[in-house]
Design an enzyme around this catalytic site. Structure first.
Site, PDB file in Angstrom:
ATOM      1  CG  ASN A  93      43.688   9.325  -5.751  1.00 42.08           C
ATOM      2  OD1 ASN A  93      42.800   8.922  -4.955  1.00 42.08           O
ATOM      3  ND2 ASN A  93      44.444  10.369  -5.794  1.00 42.08           N
ATOM      4  CE1 TYR A 159      33.443  13.664  -4.338  1.00 37.93           C
ATOM      5  CE2 TYR A 159      31.797  12.372  -2.873  1.00 37.93           C
ATOM      6  CZ  TYR A 159      33.179  12.675  -3.442  1.00 37.93           C
ATOM      7  OH  TYR A 159      34.314  11.993  -2.771  1.00 37.93           O
ATOM      8  CE  LYS A 163      34.523  10.412  -6.083  1.00 35.01           C
ATOM      9  NZ  LYS A 163      35.879  10.251  -6.317  1.00 35.01           N
ATOM     10  CB  ILE A 192      40.226   8.241   3.870  1.00 36.48           C
ATOM     11  CG1 ILE A 192      39.421   7.209   3.092  1.00 36.48           C
ATOM     12  CG2 ILE A 192      41.885   7.924   4.105  1.00 36.48           C
ATOM     13  CD1 ILE A 192      39.635   5.616   4.013  1.00 36.48           C
ATOM     14  CB  THR A 194      43.103  12.905   2.632  1.00 33.89           C
ATOM     15  OG1 THR A 194      41.535  13.327   2.645  1.00 33.89           O
ATOM     16  CG2 THR A 194      43.136  11.197   2.305  1.00 33.89           C
TER      17      THR A 194
END
Length: 252
Positions: A93, A159, A163, A192, A194
């Site tokens: 993760n 990025y 990914k 999300i 976070t």
């Protein structure tokens, strides 16, 4: 609805387990009966999650880990083997994102850091996890990619590249081990809630609502639900796939 994922006694490694999706995943795995081995760069945050698991009656261990360092990855897997004798699952993760920039304005160090942590870190972890799983009789790995492992986003080519690389590596490795008892899949979360999301948005939970068909951001536990299924025998015929947990973004 409480599902029995039959993870009792299984040993699961979680990188980036000190905050965000990794923290929620570590706690969810412990509640499902797994013994959790957490790697995290911030030792205080990682140890706090271990203490929370142990206080609730679970089993957990921690090692300060920078997944950009192959030796750290090897040592984290070695800790799982030494402490619990096996490795049955993993949630790779750990990751990060730097500033939004066009390619020609992106600092070279951002390229290196994000590729080293997000992509090479997953490859390093898989290398050592798979070796341990072959000794343990098999297992399941879930790599945390992103919705941007399936589609593009402006101003973050470095990025998006990392990914997409995770998704590709997941598929290829799944083929390598499909007949050797190891399943490898990815989750591709959309926005999300976070701490890292809050840093980008300044705490505005609705900044990206218009870009999500469901018109809201996701919660870490919604990613953990997919993770638990992918690590359990309930997904025993699933490998090499990427599951979007993104409120419909990948459907557009």
């Amino acid at each position: 609805m409480n599902l029995d994922y039959q993870l009792d006694g299984r040993v699961v490694i979680v990188t980036g387990g000190g905050s965000g999706m990794g923290r929620d995943a570590s706690l969810a795995l412990a509640r499902a009966g797994a013994r959790v081995v957490i790697g995290n760069r911030n030792a205080a945050a990682g140890l706090a999650v271990v203490e929370e698991i142990i206080a609730a009656g679970g089993q957990a261990a921690f090692r300060a880990t920078d997944v950009a360092n192959a030796a750290d990855c090897e040592a984290l897997v070695a800790l799982a083997m030494q402490r619990f004798g096996r490795v049955d699952g993993a949630f790779n993760n750990a990751g990060l994102q730097r500033a939004f920039n066009d390619v020609h304005e992106t600092p070279v160090e951002d390229f290196s850091e994000v590729i080293d942590i997000n992509l090479k870190g997953v490859l390093y972890m898989m290398k050592y996890e798979i070796a341990a799983m072959l000794q343990s009789g098999g297992g399941a790995i879930v790599n945390n990619a992103s919705i941007f492992g399936l589609k593009a986003m402006p101003h973050t080519a470095y990025y998006v590249a990392a990914k997409h690389g995770i998704v590709g590596a997941t598929r290829a490795a799944a083929l390598d081990y499909a007949t050797r008892g190891i399943r490898i899949n990815a989750v591709c979360p959309g926005p999300i809630k976070t701490p890292s999301f809050d840093r980008v948005t300044g705490g505005d939970e609705h900044m990206y609502d218009d870009g999500v068909p469901m018109r809201r951001i996701g919660r870490p536990e919604e990613v953990s639900a997919a993770l638990l299924w992918l690590l359990s025998e309930q997904s025993s015929y699933v490998t090499g796939t990427s599951i979007s947990v993104d409120g419909g973004m990948s459907a557009e």
